[in-house]
Design an enzyme around this catalytic site. Sequence first.
Site, PDB file in Angstrom:
ATOM      1  CG  ASN A 124      55.032 -36.033  54.182  1.00 50.81           C
ATOM      2  OD1 ASN A 124      54.808 -37.235  54.057  1.00 50.81           O
ATOM      3  ND2 ASN A 124      55.713 -35.528  55.207  1.00 50.81           N
ATOM      4  CD1 TRP A 125      49.812 -37.640  50.121  1.00 52.07           C
ATOM      5  CD2 TRP A 125      49.437 -39.789  49.577  1.00 52.07           C
ATOM      6  NE1 TRP A 125      49.273 -37.672  48.849  1.00 52.07           N
ATOM      7  CE2 TRP A 125      49.036 -38.967  48.493  1.00 52.07           C
ATOM      8  CE3 TRP A 125      49.299 -41.179  49.462  1.00 52.07           C
ATOM      9  CZ2 TRP A 125      48.506 -39.504  47.310  1.00 52.07           C
ATOM     10  CZ3 TRP A 125      48.777 -41.711  48.284  1.00 52.07           C
ATOM     11  CH2 TRP A 125      48.384 -40.880  47.229  1.00 52.07           C
ATOM     12  CE  LYS A 126      53.126 -34.706  57.778  1.00 51.83           C
ATOM     13  NZ  LYS A 126      53.039 -33.765  58.909  1.00 51.83           N
ATOM     14  CG  HIS A 177      58.823 -34.894  58.161  1.00 48.22           C
ATOM     15  ND1 HIS A 177      58.199 -34.838  59.381  1.00 48.22           N
ATOM     16  CD2 HIS A 177      58.092 -34.136  57.314  1.00 48.22           C
ATOM     17  CE1 HIS A 177      57.119 -34.075  59.266  1.00 48.22           C
ATOM     18  NE2 HIS A 177      57.023 -33.646  58.023  1.00 48.22           N
ATOM     19  CD  GLU A 224      55.212 -35.717  61.128  1.00 44.36           C
ATOM     20  OE1 GLU A 224      55.132 -36.581  60.241  1.00 44.36           O
ATOM     21  OE2 GLU A 224      54.521 -34.674  61.129  1.00 44.36           O
ATOM     22  CD  GLU A 252      57.851 -29.903  56.449  1.00 48.21           C
ATOM     23  OE1 GLU A 252      56.831 -29.782  55.772  1.00 48.21           O
ATOM     24  OE2 GLU A 252      58.157 -30.942  57.040  1.00 48.21           O
ATOM     25  N   GLY A 294      50.918 -29.431  61.345  1.00 49.05           N
ATOM     26  CA  GLY A 294      49.690 -30.070  61.801  1.00 49.05           C
ATOM     27  C   GLY A 294      48.992 -29.317  62.924  1.00 49.05           C
ATOM     28  CB  SER A 340      49.558 -25.091  59.242  1.00 41.74           C
ATOM     29  OG  SER A 340      49.507 -26.009  60.330  1.00 41.74           O
ATOM     30  N   GLY A 373      51.234 -31.292  54.138  1.00 39.13           N
ATOM     31  CA  GLY A 373      50.779 -32.495  54.836  1.00 39.13           C
ATOM     32  C   GLY A 373      49.282 -32.664  54.686  1.00 39.13           C
ATOM     33  N   GLY A 374      48.534 -32.235  55.697  1.00 43.41           N
ATOM     34  CA  GLY A 374      47.086 -32.450  55.733  1.00 43.41           C
ATOM     35  C   GLY A 374      46.348 -32.074  54.461  1.00 43.41           C
TER      36      GLY A 374
HETATM   37  P1  13P Z   1      50.859 -30.053  57.686  1.00 44.10           P
HETATM   38  O1  13P Z   1      50.695 -29.411  56.326  1.00 44.10           O
HETATM   39  O2  13P Z   1      49.801 -31.070  57.975  1.00 44.10           O
HETATM   40  O3  13P Z   1      51.075 -29.047  58.753  1.00 44.10           O
HETATM   41  O4  13P Z   1      52.225 -30.907  57.580  1.00 44.10           O
HETATM   42  C1  13P Z   1      53.353 -30.309  57.073  1.00 44.10           C
HETATM   43  C2  13P Z   1      54.393 -31.353  56.919  1.00 44.10           C
HETATM   44  O5  13P Z   1      54.904 -31.892  57.879  1.00 44.10           O
HETATM   45  C3  13P Z   1      54.777 -31.742  55.547  1.00 44.10           C
HETATM   46  O6  13P Z   1      55.908 -32.551  55.548  1.00 44.10           O
END
Ligand code: 13P
Length: 247
Positions: A7-9, A92, A94, A164, A170, A210, A231-232
């Site tokens: 997920n590149w966000k 998600h 967010e 999640e 993050g 994470s 994510g990251g």
């Molecule tokens: P991180 O891997 O950066 O913690 O993000 C997880 C995430 O929200 C994937 O959708």
Amino acid sequence: MKMVAGNWKMNKTLQEGVALATELKEAVKNPNCAVVIGTPFIHLATVAELLKDSPIAVAAENCADKEKGAYTGEVSAAMVRSTGAEYCILGHSERRAYYHEDYAILREKTQLALANGLKVIFCIGEVKEEREAGKQNEVVKAQLEGSVFNLTAEEWKNVVLAYEPVWAIGTGLTATPEQAQEIHAYIRGLVAQRYGQEVADATTILYGGSCNEKNAAELFACPDIDGGLIGGAALVAEKFLAIIAAR
Ligand code: 13P
């Protein structure tokens, strides 16, 4: 199905995204699991075209809760599908927290995504205070009942779940494999109660928060963790590739 999804966000310009997708395409030829990358809307058509002869599938990170019409700035599920994207990430944390997406909105989005031929990666998970109060099971149950347990068994075949925990996203704080396995097993049990054991066993449940190239193997070794939503670590080809290799 085993899966590693990125997920590149809201990261990467189009050129940076194309460069990353190109690197992944060259490295991922015969993966031992499904591989999906979620990109910003504006990258979808280009990245989907780039990956059309690759085993890597493309996901949107959102879609509108309306079919079409006068909704300035929104992107419909049909538009997403028309780019060649196969998946849509919905729910998600967010989106829930910053854009006020509630159970009803997510129910609409999920219906529209599925009706337009997309598969849905539906995210659930509790915030820190809820975990500290021991309420994580109630929270994920309410999220599932509120937005996706209305689906038919046929529709459910195109749903992937992603657990999640918000406190792990993050933050560098990963759920321990024991914590993750415990709630994944609970989630699979809820799916079994709603759709039957066979369907529950066939449901893909990803862990996100994470998850990285260092802890992925340990998490993926848990019986109810079918893969990860990353994510990251999905923004760096070598890290994402190492996570795919760990699956
Ligand atoms: P991180 O891997 O950066 O913690 O993000 C997880 C995430 O929200 C994937 O959708």
